[in-house]
Scaffold this active site. Structure first.
Site, mmCIF file in Angstrom:
data_model
loop_
_atom_site.group_PDB
_atom_site.id
_atom_site.type_symbol
_atom_site.label_atom_id
_atom_site.label_comp_id
_atom_site.label_asym_id
_atom_site.label_seq_id
_atom_site.Cartn_x
_atom_site.Cartn_y
_atom_site.Cartn_z
ATOM 1 N N MET A 10 10.184 6.688 8.302
ATOM 2 C CA MET A 10 9.377 7.272 7.223
ATOM 3 C C MET A 10 8.018 6.578 7.102
ATOM 4 O O MET A 10 7.745 5.908 6.127
ATOM 5 C CB MET A 10 10.146 7.166 5.901
ATOM 6 C CG MET A 10 11.468 7.896 5.903
ATOM 7 S SD MET A 10 12.576 7.383 4.577
ATOM 8 C CE MET A 10 13.192 5.796 5.204
ATOM 9 N N GLN A 52 10.397 15.174 -0.876
ATOM 10 C CA GLN A 52 9.322 14.607 -1.685
ATOM 11 C C GLN A 52 8.467 15.706 -2.303
ATOM 12 O O GLN A 52 8.155 15.679 -3.495
ATOM 13 C CB GLN A 52 8.444 13.690 -0.827
ATOM 14 C CG GLN A 52 9.109 12.410 -0.373
ATOM 15 C CD GLN A 52 8.204 11.604 0.559
ATOM 16 O OE1 GLN A 52 7.240 12.129 1.112
ATOM 17 N NE2 GLN A 52 8.530 10.333 0.738
ATOM 18 N N THR A 83 9.812 1.613 3.928
ATOM 19 C CA THR A 83 8.854 2.517 3.300
ATOM 20 C C THR A 83 8.661 2.085 1.866
ATOM 21 O O THR A 83 9.601 1.574 1.244
ATOM 22 C CB THR A 83 9.357 3.977 3.341
ATOM 23 O OG1 THR A 83 8.631 4.766 2.391
ATOM 24 C CG2 THR A 83 10.823 4.068 2.985
ATOM 25 N N ASN A 84 7.447 2.269 1.338
ATOM 26 C CA ASN A 84 7.205 1.973 -0.074
ATOM 27 C C ASN A 84 7.656 3.113 -0.981
ATOM 28 O O ASN A 84 8.404 2.906 -1.934
ATOM 29 C CB ASN A 84 5.706 1.703 -0.310
ATOM 30 C CG ASN A 84 5.246 0.351 0.178
ATOM 31 O OD1 ASN A 84 5.300 -0.635 -0.536
ATOM 32 N ND2 ASN A 84 4.770 0.303 1.415
ATOM 33 N N THR A 85 7.194 4.317 -0.660
ATOM 34 C CA THR A 85 7.428 5.465 -1.542
ATOM 35 C C THR A 85 8.900 5.684 -1.850
ATOM 36 O O THR A 85 9.286 5.943 -3.002
ATOM 37 C CB THR A 85 6.848 6.748 -0.918
ATOM 38 O OG1 THR A 85 5.433 6.593 -0.764
ATOM 39 C CG2 THR A 85 7.138 7.960 -1.778
ATOM 40 N N CYS A 196 1.602 1.376 1.166
ATOM 41 C CA CYS A 196 2.223 2.368 2.031
ATOM 42 C C CYS A 196 2.297 1.725 3.399
ATOM 43 O O CYS A 196 1.309 1.136 3.867
ATOM 44 C CB CYS A 196 1.408 3.660 2.072
ATOM 45 S SG CYS A 196 2.009 4.846 3.291
ATOM 46 N N THR A 197 3.432 1.806 4.041
ATOM 47 C CA THR A 197 3.619 1.050 5.289
ATOM 48 C C THR A 197 2.736 1.545 6.420
ATOM 49 O O THR A 197 2.583 0.854 7.421
ATOM 50 C CB THR A 197 5.099 1.088 5.727
ATOM 51 O OG1 THR A 197 5.559 2.445 5.757
ATOM 52 C CG2 THR A 197 5.957 0.283 4.760
ATOM 53 N N GLU A 198 2.114 2.739 6.265
ATOM 54 C CA GLU A 198 1.196 3.227 7.299
ATOM 55 C C GLU A 198 -0.235 2.724 7.133
ATOM 56 O O GLU A 198 -1.012 2.742 8.092
ATOM 57 C CB GLU A 198 1.165 4.764 7.315
ATOM 58 C CG GLU A 198 2.311 5.425 8.024
ATOM 59 C CD GLU A 198 3.564 5.471 7.189
ATOM 60 O OE1 GLU A 198 4.664 5.565 7.761
ATOM 61 O OE2 GLU A 198 3.451 5.411 5.944
#
Length: 229
Positions: A10, A52, A83-85, A196-198
């Site tokens: 994710m 989501q 993932t953060n979200t 956010c991990t991205e």
């Protein structure tokens, strides 16, 4: 060494970063041929993203809880949700398994407190920036959180979903992010959380003077520390 149970996918781009960081850190600490003991349950992000967008957090929580159960059965000693979200459904996961769950916002808040930060900007998906599940963890530790205005939140969210999660890195988007961070600095932010991990795929500490807290790096370090203690 404890076995790390990773829930990833994710997106898979940032999960790759988790795997690389965790193994590099283990090698740095133990030397030789050492690497991390990991199990990975990687979801189809399309399914999660659809949940989501329609606000079906119950369904996404159930999907990730099943991943956590499979990791526990497979021998994982603790869970890392990459993932953060999706920490919005962290309680679903914690209630499903008996093994520990390492919360990304808690690890990040601890790092900010260690460095004396009391006011920070937070960048992430619209869910992370606008809802309380993430900000509350920081605020409960005495950290004031600044989020971009509505227009800038849309820019950040669109870049995450339409570019970074698709593996696209654009120079113009980097400039936009740096401009948004600059506005937060003017509002008194002592640091910025890449929530956010991205986002770490787009910007990093070398791009700015303000202190950067990359949650992927922090979470990976926390996982290695827990695995080796």
């Amino acid at each position: 060494m404890k076995t790390i149970g990773l829930i990833g996918g994710m997106s898979w781009e940032s999960t790759v970063t988790y795997y690389q960081l965790i193994n590099r850190l283990v090698k740095e600490k133990l030397g030789g041929f050492h690497s991390a003991k990991c199990l990975l349950a990687s979801v189809d992000f399309d399914e999660i993203e659809k949940c989501q967008m329609r606000g079906d957090w119950q369904k996404s929580g159930e999907i990730l809880s099943e991943c956590a159960k499979s990791l526990e059965k497979g021998g994982a000693d603790f869970i890392v949700l990459c993932t953060n979200t999706m920490h919005k459904v962290a309680d679903f996961i914690k209630d499903t398994v008996k093994i520990p769950f390492l919360h990304i916002a808690q690890a990040t808040a601890d790092r900010l407190k260690q460095t004396g930060i009391t006011k920070t900007a937070l960048l992430g998906t619209k869910f992370t920036m606008e809802e309380d599940f993430y900000k509350n963890v920081l605020e409960q530790r005495g950290i004031t959180v600044i989020v971009p205005d509505e227009c800038d939140r849309k820019i950040v969210n669109d870049v995450i979903y339409n570019e970074l999660c698709m593996g696209k890195i654009k120079e113009n988007s980097k400039k936009q992010f740096l401009s948004i961070i600059g506005k937060a600095q003017k509002d008194g932010a002592q640091s910025v959380i890449l929530g956010c991990t991205e986002i770490g795929l787009l910007i990093n500490q070398n791009d700015m003077c303000v202190k950067v807290f990359d949650t992927t790096q922090i979470h990976a370090e926390a996982a290695v520390q827990f695995a080796l203690k």
